[in-house]
Design an enzyme around this catalytic site. Structure first.
Site, PDB file in Angstrom:
ATOM      1  N   LYS A  84       9.440  41.828  -6.334  1.00 53.86           N
ATOM      2  CA  LYS A  84       8.750  42.447  -7.471  1.00 53.86           C
ATOM      3  C   LYS A  84       9.689  43.431  -8.134  1.00 53.86           C
ATOM      4  CE  LYS A  84       5.130  42.818 -10.022  1.00 53.86           C
ATOM      5  NZ  LYS A  84       6.065  42.858 -11.166  1.00 53.86           N
ATOM      6  N   LYS A 108      10.475  51.443  -3.071  1.00 59.53           N
ATOM      7  CA  LYS A 108       9.305  51.895  -3.821  1.00 59.53           C
ATOM      8  C   LYS A 108       8.042  51.163  -3.377  1.00 59.53           C
ATOM      9  CE  LYS A 108      10.052  52.448  -8.128  1.00 59.53           C
ATOM     10  NZ  LYS A 108      10.304  52.208  -9.574  1.00 59.53           N
ATOM     11  N   LYS A 120      14.962  42.667  -8.994  1.00 55.94           N
ATOM     12  CA  LYS A 120      15.233  43.203 -10.330  1.00 55.94           C
ATOM     13  C   LYS A 120      16.057  42.184 -11.100  1.00 55.94           C
ATOM     14  CE  LYS A 120      14.288  47.178 -12.459  1.00 55.94           C
ATOM     15  NZ  LYS A 120      13.060  47.974 -12.295  1.00 55.94           N
ATOM     16  N   THR A 204       3.250  53.751 -15.660  1.00 55.33           N
ATOM     17  CA  THR A 204       4.400  54.439 -15.070  1.00 55.33           C
ATOM     18  C   THR A 204       4.371  55.912 -15.435  1.00 55.33           C
ATOM     19  OG1 THR A 204       5.682  52.393 -15.215  1.00 55.33           O
ATOM     20  CG2 THR A 204       6.893  54.425 -14.815  1.00 55.33           C
ATOM     21  N   ASN A 235       8.354  54.600 -23.252  1.00 48.45           N
ATOM     22  CA  ASN A 235       7.008  54.448 -22.719  1.00 48.45           C
ATOM     23  C   ASN A 235       6.713  55.460 -21.615  1.00 48.45           C
ATOM     24  OD1 ASN A 235       4.464  53.256 -22.218  1.00 48.45           O
ATOM     25  ND2 ASN A 235       5.352  52.066 -20.555  1.00 48.45           N
ATOM     26  N   SER A 363       1.006  46.819 -11.788  1.00 46.84           N
ATOM     27  CA  SER A 363       1.464  45.431 -11.768  1.00 46.84           C
ATOM     28  C   SER A 363       0.843  44.682 -10.594  1.00 46.84           C
ATOM     29  CB  SER A 363       2.991  45.376 -11.676  1.00 46.84           C
ATOM     30  OG  SER A 363       3.584  45.637 -12.922  1.00 46.84           O
TER      31      SER A 363
END
Length: 430
Positions: A84, A108, A120, A204, A235, A363
């Protein structure tokens, strides 16, 4: 430079550059080793990506020429679940950077307790130089190239720097066309009408606020009237600024790629957001004083939010900041030496692996909702997010207090124990 492991290069098959994101991650891993006990037998797992894919992304430009771009997808660890992590479009994307970002996603997800591994991706490109159709062609070709390793149960991309719900929609559609059926769960951060989750866009930044609120409470820093400086007003930074202002804090300074602005009584955050939307950055905002980019680090503040790119808080900047609390909205914004300096100065740093985990948490909610085809309200999403991040932060705080270590090392202790326990229990195959 890629090379094989050797006694002189025990940490990785890549020779990390000084102060690079991968070197920063490896330094963070070294600090956690004394606390792993018998699980340290598996520690080399943390230092090596499981899989790294480099792809050529050729596309036809609007003028008929063909250009080639370099793309990456790295799966750092899959012991706790499918990969992820986001996909970024940026001219400075490198394999080494993507490796580090994937590794931080491993930490994380484990620190928060999500059933994911870390991954990633990225393309080395300046997206602002591409037309809308060129961007679509780039995204679809990249998705096809990495399609051999992604999937709802294998690796689930998401938005990151310079990517957004539209790009996720193109990725989802391309993957779906290639497998012959709609697969909404292959990416997260999609438009709501394509299976996206309410609350995802601000998740986030909301996570930065939630963990910041919890940290401030523990160090007796009232949010009412607290001075906040934000680096990066995309964002994440803009949402965090909005929520802190709503809680009574004063956002006194903001820096982004266009410049830096200061207004000691407190910036009008909605007006600044509108200015950025219209002009592409904070530069030229008339209701604030422009300051030199480097002077941003000298602004008197109580809370500093680095929400741009990695490697921003150097040792020199760590000595200069007046903040009592640093909230890492970006991934890897603090160099290891700077971490030590701020710890010595009594500056509390809430590390990226918990501070900006709101995005991946929602997510996860989106992924779950896609599988069940049952969707929650935004209030339910925010309530679940607050509960998960609040609980994860409390556990990491208690670990730091028990072991007398920083929050970053405590987060790595919690996460690495979970990752390596999964690795040990699954064993080696064959």
């Amino acid at each position: 430079m890629l090379q094989t492991a050797s006694p002189n290069n025990p940490l990785s098959y890549i020779d990390p550059q000084p102060d690079s994101p991968w070197q920063t991650y490896l330094s963070q891993v070294e600090r956690v080793l004394p606390y792993l006990g018998p699980l340290s037998r598996w520690a080399e797992t943390l230092r090596r990506p499981k899989r790294a894919l480099i792809v050529d992304v050729p596309i036809e430009m609007d003028d008929g020429t063909v250009r080639h771009f370099e793309g990456f997808r790295v799966q750092h660890n899959l012991s706790r679940g499918p990969g992820k992590g986001g996909v970024r479009y940026h001219p400075q994307v490198t394999l080494e950077e993507v490796m580090a970002l994937a590794a931080w996603m491993t930490v994380k997800n484990a620190a928060v307790g999500l059933p994911f591994g870390g991954a990633k991706g990225g393309i080395r490109v300046e997206p602002g130089e591409l037309s809308h159709k060129e961007l679509e062609r780039l995204t679809r070709r990249y998705t096809s190239e990495i399609g051999i390793i992604i999937g709802p149960q294998q690796d689930i991309p998401a938005p990151d720097v310079n990517t957004n719900p539209q790009i996720m929609a193109w990725m989802m559609d391309t993957y779906s066309m290639n497998i012959g059926g709609t697969a909404t769960g292959v990416v997260t951060g999609k438009p709501v009408q394509l299976g996206g989750s309410l609350g995802r866009v601000k998740a986030t930044g909301r996570g930065v606020f939630v963990t910041g609120r919890e940290a401030a409470r523990r160090i007796n820093l009232p949010l009412e009237g607290a001075r906040v400086a934000v680096q990066g007003f995309g964002n994440v930074g803009a949402t965090a600024a909005e929520l802190f202002a709503h809680a009574g804090a004063r956002v006194v300074a903001v820096q982004d790629h266009t410049g830096a602005v200061l207004h000691a009584p407190g910036l009008d955050v909605p007006a600044l957001q509108a200015h950025v939307q219209a002009h592409g950055g904070v530069a030229g905002f008339e209701a604030a004083q422009p300051i030199a980019r480097e002077d941003f680090w000298d602004v008197p503040c109580d809370i500093l939010i680095p929400a741009a790119l990695e490697g921003q808080i150097t040792e020199a900047r760590a000595r200069r900041t007046a903040a009592r609390l640093v909230l890492e909205g970006a991934n890897g914004p603090t160099l290891p030496g700077a971490d030590d300096i701020m710890a010595e100065r009594g500056v509390l740093v809430v590390p990226d692996v918990i501070c900006n985990a709101g995005g991946v948490t929602v997510s996860y909610f989106e992924w779950v909702q896609d599988f069940s085809s049952f969707f929650w309200s935004e209030d339910e999403i925010n309530a679940r997010l607050d509960k998960i991040l609040g609980g994860a932060f409390a556990h990491i705080w208690d670990t730091a207090d028990r072991l007398k270590i920083t929050l970053r090392t405590a987060a790595f202790v919690v996460a690495c124990e979970r990752v390596l326990q999964a690795r040990a229990e699954r064993g080696l195959y064959p």
